[in-house]
Design an enzyme around this catalytic site. Structure first.
Site, short mmCIF file in Angstrom:
data_model
loop_
_atom_site.label_atom_id
_atom_site.label_comp_id
_atom_site.label_asym_id
_atom_site.label_seq_id
_atom_site.Cartn_x
_atom_site.Cartn_y
_atom_site.Cartn_z
NE ARG A 67 -3.51 2.69 0.71
CZ ARG A 67 -4.34 3.21 -0.20
NH1 ARG A 67 -4.62 2.55 -1.30
NH2 ARG A 67 -4.91 4.37 0.00
CB SER B 142 -0.02 10.52 0.14
OG SER B 142 0.48 9.97 -1.06
CD GLU B 143 2.79 13.79 6.87
OE1 GLU B 143 3.46 14.41 6.03
OE2 GLU B 143 3.07 13.77 8.06
CD GLU C 206 -0.96 16.53 5.32
OE1 GLU C 206 -0.45 15.76 6.15
OE2 GLU C 206 -2.18 16.58 5.10
CG ASP D 135 -2.56 13.76 -7.18
OD1 ASP D 135 -1.57 14.00 -6.45
OD2 ASP D 135 -3.14 12.67 -7.19
NE ARG E 219 -1.58 11.80 -4.34
CZ ARG E 219 -2.57 10.93 -4.12
NH1 ARG E 219 -2.57 10.20 -3.02
NH2 ARG E 219 -3.54 10.80 -4.99
CB THR F 106 -4.14 1.43 -5.34
OG1 THR F 106 -4.36 2.83 -5.56
CG2 THR F 106 -4.02 0.74 -6.70
#
Ligand SMILES: [Zn+2]
Length: 202
Positions: free
Chosen positions: A57, A60-61, A100, A134, A136, A157
């Site tokens: 998995r 993301s924080e 985050e 997004d 990330r 996911t």
């Protein structure tokens, strides 16, 4: 810069320490990595190398969801479900990435929340603040998973972009394990936006 060029640009993660982490689900090993400007974590359980493909998995924080019980999103529930699933499986890895607010940072996420309070969805709030929907970046998964000896992955996911990212990084995602948890009245719109605007498979 295109996604492919981004993938080629290597990131480094220096392993620092491993320690036991007893949790309400079971006792994990917690590994800390210095990623030059960011500190990232991996939780492992069981014998990874003897258990391929490995259940993984990538989390993301989300301080508000993971630690403050927020119901604006489903992050806390997803993290708990992943930890429980890995204990049940007897083996697995959770990468806890310190990106985050889909990569925009904690205070910017709170600014986006304030816009959402006024009616924007998660995508429009980010765009209005001048951020991508997004932000990330999954490249840091490569050196961390390499360190842990993971090659073939069963990925928990609902996000097809994570599967693409791992495949582009040279891993073999042999299965997508659906990860549906945490829907409630407070995050209905958040989850609908994930499906409609990010193509998540919810
Ligand atoms: Zn969250």
């Amino acid at each position: 810069m295109s996604q492919n060029e981004l993938i080629k640009e290597k990131m480094t993660a220096t392993f620092v320490v491993s320690t036991q982490l007893p949790t309400k689900f079971g006792t994990f090993l917690l590994h800390g990595f210095d990623c030059g400007g960011s500190e990232n974590l991996a939780l492992t359980y069981g014998d990874i190398q003897g258990h391929e493909p490995v259940l993984v998995r990538i989390h993301s924080e989300c301080l508000t969801g993971d630690a403050l019980y927020s119901l604006r999103c489903d992050c806390g529930k997803q993290l708990e479900a992943a930890m429980a699933a890995i204990i049940q499986e007897g083996c697995g890895v959770i990468l806890y990435l310190r990106q985050e607010g889909r990569g925009i940072g904690l205070l910017n996420k709170l600014r986006a929340y304030a816009l959402q309070d006024k009616g924007r969805d998660t995508v429009d709030a980010n765009l209005e603040l001048g951020f991508p929907a997004d932000a990330r970046d999954y490249r840091i998964c490569k050196p961390i998973l390499d360190h842990l000896g993971v090659k073939r992955i069963r990925l928990m996911t609902n996000n097809p972009q994570k599967i693409d990212a791992l495949n582009q990084l040279g891993f073999q995602v042999v299965e997508r394990v659906p990860h549906r948890v945490g829907a409630c009245i407070n995050n209905e719109r958040y989850l609908a936006t994930k499906t409609e605007r990010f193509g998540h498979l919810l």
